[in-house]
Scaffold this motif. Structure first.
Motif, mmCIF file in Angstrom:
data_model
loop_
_atom_site.group_PDB
_atom_site.id
_atom_site.type_symbol
_atom_site.label_atom_id
_atom_site.label_comp_id
_atom_site.label_asym_id
_atom_site.label_seq_id
_atom_site.Cartn_x
_atom_site.Cartn_y
_atom_site.Cartn_z
ATOM 1 N N ALA A 124 -4.895 -4.166 -7.566
ATOM 2 C CA ALA A 124 -4.162 -2.963 -7.983
ATOM 3 C C ALA A 124 -5.100 -1.975 -8.670
ATOM 4 O O ALA A 124 -5.009 -0.760 -8.449
ATOM 5 N N GLN A 125 -6.007 -2.484 -9.496
ATOM 6 C CA GLN A 125 -6.984 -1.603 -10.154
ATOM 7 C C GLN A 125 -7.875 -0.935 -9.120
ATOM 8 O O GLN A 125 -8.184 0.251 -9.224
ATOM 9 N N MET A 126 -8.270 -1.702 -8.102
ATOM 10 C CA MET A 126 -9.146 -1.170 -7.065
ATOM 11 C C MET A 126 -8.509 0.021 -6.342
ATOM 12 O O MET A 126 -9.186 0.996 -6.036
ATOM 13 N N VAL A 127 -7.211 -0.034 -6.095
ATOM 14 C CA VAL A 127 -6.537 1.042 -5.352
ATOM 15 C C VAL A 127 -5.773 1.994 -6.272
ATOM 16 O O VAL A 127 -4.984 2.808 -5.801
ATOM 17 N N SER A 128 -6.024 1.913 -7.562
ATOM 18 C CA SER A 128 -5.260 2.718 -8.523
ATOM 19 C C SER A 128 -5.434 4.220 -8.328
ATOM 20 O O SER A 128 -4.572 4.997 -8.736
ATOM 21 N N GLY A 129 -6.494 4.643 -7.695
ATOM 22 C CA GLY A 129 -6.692 6.060 -7.439
ATOM 23 C C GLY A 129 -6.030 6.545 -6.160
ATOM 24 O O GLY A 129 -6.170 7.704 -5.791
ATOM 25 N N LEU A 130 -5.313 5.646 -5.497
ATOM 26 C CA LEU A 130 -4.653 5.980 -4.233
ATOM 27 C C LEU A 130 -3.143 5.979 -4.412
ATOM 28 O O LEU A 130 -2.619 5.276 -5.266
ATOM 29 N N THR A 131 -2.461 6.740 -3.572
ATOM 30 C CA THR A 131 -1.000 6.638 -3.539
ATOM 31 C C THR A 131 -0.648 5.345 -2.812
ATOM 32 O O THR A 131 -1.506 4.734 -2.145
ATOM 33 N N ALA A 132 0.610 4.937 -2.890
ATOM 34 C CA ALA A 132 1.061 3.727 -2.186
ATOM 35 C C ALA A 132 0.814 3.878 -0.683
ATOM 36 O O ALA A 132 0.366 2.935 -0.014
ATOM 37 N N GLU A 133 1.086 5.069 -0.153
ATOM 38 C CA GLU A 133 0.884 5.313 1.279
ATOM 39 C C GLU A 133 -0.592 5.235 1.648
ATOM 40 O O GLU A 133 -0.968 4.695 2.691
#
Length: 161
Positions: A130-139
């Motif tokens: 989750a931290q790794m993708v925290s800069g991304l939207t869910a999509e």
């Protein structure tokens, strides 16, 4: 609209000059190293490496693999896997047994202790992702997963043919 190869829009190594964006291959390797470092930090207190953790998760999804199959799925050499199997067996996290469908073949599977360890760390590993993708939207995170899978498929299908 037909898909055009993304490589056409990306500079090749020979075109890259000062100030050029790093190649996608370089960025992927940097991401892999960052993830591996964080997993090593997470598992170091219990004496487990990121590679050992990876092998356990492979066996979680695909039990009863030979050591050679596990090595290929875990991205290590067969010699490295032989050492990891010895270590993981000694810790009681995996077991070796006869393949029920081919009694001549020895395969590996998680023990109850191996399942417990993965269960115990599931939330922490999920938090790291989750931290790794925290800069991304869910999509965007879903699209990233699909894109990485497509990249892997493109390389493995070409390599295997």
């Amino acid at each position: 609209m037909p898909k055009t190869p993304a490589a056409a829009a990306s500079p090749t190594l020979s075109q890259a000059g000062e100030g050029a964006e790093p190649t996608l291959l370089y960025l992927m390797k940097q991401l892999e190293l960052a993830v591996r470092s964080r997993l090593d930090d997470l598992f170091r207190p219990i004496g487990l490496t990121a590679l050992q953790y990876t092998a356990l998760t492979v066996l979680e999804r695909r039990p009863d693999l030979s050591a050679a199959e596990l090595a290929r799925s875990s991205f290590v050499t067969t010699q490295t896997m032989a050492d990891m199997v010895t270590s993981l067996q000694a810790r009681g996290l995996i077991e070796r047994h006869r393949d029920p469908t081919d009694r001549r073949r020895l395969v590996l599977a998680l023990t109850a202790e191996g399942w417990r360890l993965l269960s115990k760390y599931r939330v922490e590993v999920s938090d790291l992702e989750a931290q790794m993708v925290s800069g991304l939207t869910a999509e965007e995170a879903v699209a990233l997963r699909r894109s990485i899978q497509a990249c892997r498929s493109a390389l493995t299908s070409r390599h295997d043919s």
